[in-house]
Design a protein around this motif. Structure first.
Motif, PDB file in Angstrom:
ATOM      1  N   PRO A 161       0.831  -1.217  -0.123  1.00 24.25           N
ATOM      2  CA  PRO A 161       0.109   0.107  -0.087  1.00 24.25           C
ATOM      3  C   PRO A 161       0.778   1.338  -0.053  1.00 24.25           C
ATOM      4  CG  PRO A 161      -0.132  -1.398   2.109  1.00 24.25           C
ATOM      5  CD  PRO A 161       0.672  -1.960   1.270  1.00 24.25           C
ATOM      6  N   THR A 162       0.250   2.157  -0.708  1.00 27.19           N
ATOM      7  CA  THR A 162       0.946   3.625  -0.845  1.00 27.19           C
ATOM      8  C   THR A 162       0.397   4.466   0.122  1.00 27.19           C
ATOM      9  OG1 THR A 162      -0.229   4.147  -2.829  1.00 27.19           O
ATOM     10  CG2 THR A 162       1.911   3.064  -3.076  1.00 27.19           C
ATOM     11  N   ALA A 163       1.103   5.732   0.224  1.00 27.82           N
ATOM     12  CA  ALA A 163       0.694   6.837   0.888  1.00 27.82           C
ATOM     13  C   ALA A 163      -0.572   7.588   0.382  1.00 27.82           C
ATOM     14  CB  ALA A 163       1.820   7.860   0.765  1.00 27.82           C
ATOM     15  N   ASP A 164      -0.677   7.403  -1.028  1.00 24.94           N
ATOM     16  CA  ASP A 164      -1.831   7.991  -1.736  1.00 24.94           C
ATOM     17  C   ASP A 164      -3.158   6.997  -1.706  1.00 24.94           C
ATOM     18  OD1 ASP A 164      -1.243   6.106  -3.771  1.00 24.94           O
ATOM     19  OD2 ASP A 164      -0.575   7.449  -5.216  1.00 24.94           O
ATOM     20  N   GLY A 165      -3.019   6.109  -0.984  1.00 24.74           N
ATOM     21  CA  GLY A 165      -4.242   4.955  -0.913  1.00 24.74           C
ATOM     22  C   GLY A 165      -4.221   3.911  -2.080  1.00 24.74           C
ATOM     23  N   SER A 199       9.030   2.176   4.184  1.00 25.18           N
ATOM     24  CA  SER A 199       9.386   2.131   5.776  1.00 25.18           C
ATOM     25  C   SER A 199       8.078   1.100   6.262  1.00 25.18           C
ATOM     26  CB  SER A 199       9.028   3.603   6.287  1.00 25.18           C
ATOM     27  OG  SER A 199       7.888   4.110   6.379  1.00 25.18           O
ATOM     28  N   PRO A 200       8.074   0.863   7.495  1.00 22.99           N
ATOM     29  CA  PRO A 200       7.148   0.158   8.142  1.00 22.99           C
ATOM     30  C   PRO A 200       5.829   1.005   8.808  1.00 22.99           C
ATOM     31  CG  PRO A 200       8.863   0.655   9.907  1.00 22.99           C
ATOM     32  CD  PRO A 200       9.414   1.234   8.478  1.00 22.99           C
ATOM     33  N   ASP A 201       6.011   2.264   8.426  1.00 22.45           N
ATOM     34  CA  ASP A 201       4.900   3.327   8.801  1.00 22.45           C
ATOM     35  C   ASP A 201       3.610   2.930   8.132  1.00 22.45           C
ATOM     36  OD1 ASP A 201       6.365   4.993  10.321  1.00 22.45           O
ATOM     37  OD2 ASP A 201       7.248   5.665   8.520  1.00 22.45           O
ATOM     38  N   LEU A 225       2.284   7.973   6.215  1.00 22.76           N
ATOM     39  CA  LEU A 225       2.985   8.297   5.159  1.00 22.76           C
ATOM     40  C   LEU A 225       2.523   9.285   4.301  1.00 22.76           C
ATOM     41  CD1 LEU A 225       3.948   4.744   3.902  1.00 22.76           C
ATOM     42  CD2 LEU A 225       5.533   6.225   5.209  1.00 22.76           C
ATOM     43  N   ALA A 226       1.050   9.319   4.235  1.00 17.81           N
ATOM     44  CA  ALA A 226       0.192  10.430   3.674  1.00 17.81           C
ATOM     45  C   ALA A 226       0.598  11.914   4.070  1.00 17.81           C
ATOM     46  CB  ALA A 226      -1.245  10.067   3.825  1.00 17.81           C
ATOM     47  N   LYS A 227       0.508  11.786   5.730  1.00 14.65           N
ATOM     48  CA  LYS A 227       0.825  12.918   6.353  1.00 14.65           C
ATOM     49  C   LYS A 227       2.133  13.575   5.959  1.00 14.65           C
ATOM     50  CE  LYS A 227      -2.115  12.406  10.053  1.00 14.65           C
ATOM     51  NZ  LYS A 227      -2.582  11.461  11.334  1.00 14.65           N
ATOM     52  N   LEU A 240       5.618   6.565  -1.528  1.00 16.59           N
ATOM     53  CA  LEU A 240       6.167   5.836  -0.184  1.00 16.59           C
ATOM     54  C   LEU A 240       5.352   4.472   0.017  1.00 16.59           C
ATOM     55  CD1 LEU A 240       6.027   9.192   2.076  1.00 16.59           C
ATOM     56  CD2 LEU A 240       8.016   8.193   0.933  1.00 16.59           C
ATOM     57  N   VAL A 241       5.751   3.536   0.268  1.00 19.16           N
ATOM     58  CA  VAL A 241       4.948   2.401   0.345  1.00 19.16           C
ATOM     59  C   VAL A 241       5.263   1.753   1.761  1.00 19.16           C
ATOM     60  CG1 VAL A 241       5.202   1.685  -1.924  1.00 19.16           C
ATOM     61  CG2 VAL A 241       7.066   0.827  -0.206  1.00 19.16           C
ATOM     62  N   SER A 242       4.182   1.272   2.339  1.00 17.86           N
ATOM     63  CA  SER A 242       4.158   0.649   3.793  1.00 17.86           C
ATOM     64  C   SER A 242       4.320  -0.805   3.903  1.00 17.86           C
ATOM     65  CB  SER A 242       2.720   1.124   4.148  1.00 17.86           C
ATOM     66  OG  SER A 242       2.442   0.711   5.260  1.00 17.86           O
TER      67      SER A 242
END
Length: 157
Positions: A17-21, A72-74, A79-81, A92-94
């Motif tokens: 999953p990415t920061a942008d959903g 990162s593990p976030d 990541l979106a913030k 950015l990938v989670s």
């Protein structure tokens, strides 16, 4: 002991999953050169320095044919913030379960203020168009890393 990748190894595949959903998979980047960098935690000083360094170098890296992806593990929400706060324009990938970080050798024992702890090992991987590792750097410094990476890749300044 964490297994470390070497040039010539096949880059472990991922779909995260990415920061942008959305989701981003390594397979979707096939045919392009990718800089995948692993960092411990969004919105911390060192990780912000490194992310902003990649952001500020993104146009020149793209002009050399490189895509940049941070991992990162976030959770995606954090990541979106991070992406919004620091105007980060690359994916950015989670990896909350740290399975991809572990596959890349970027999660395991490390020294933190003199103590041995389990955590994300700040690392950078350059992956070629065929999905092979061309460069694997572990325990990189957050500050000045992109300039060193450019030198190591023999890219113009």
């Amino acid at each position: 002991m964490t297994t470390r990748l070497e040039p010539g190894d096949t880059a472990p595949d991922f779909d995260l999953p990415t920061a942008d959903g959305g989701n981003l998979g390594l397979a979707s980047l096939k045919g392009r050169k990718v800089i995948l960098y692993a960092y411990p935690s969004a919105m911390t000083p060192g990780c912000t320095t490194q992310a902003c360094d990649f952001r500020d170098s993104l146009a020149s890296l793209k002009s050399e044919g490189y895509e940049v992806v941070g991992i990162s593990p976030d959770k995606p929400e954090k990541l979106a913030k991070f992406a919004e706060r620091d105007a980060l324009t690359f994916p950015l990938v989670s990896d909350t379960d740290k399975s991809v970080l572990t596959a890349y050798g970027a999660f395991g024992e490390k020294k933190n203020y003199g103590r041995i702890v389990q955590g994300v090992i700040r690392s950078t991987f350059v992956i070629d168009e065929a999905g092979k590792i061309t460069l694997a750097q572990y325990n990189v410094r957050a500050k000045g890393h992109v300039a060193k990476l450019r030198r190591d890749l023999k890219l113009a300044d």
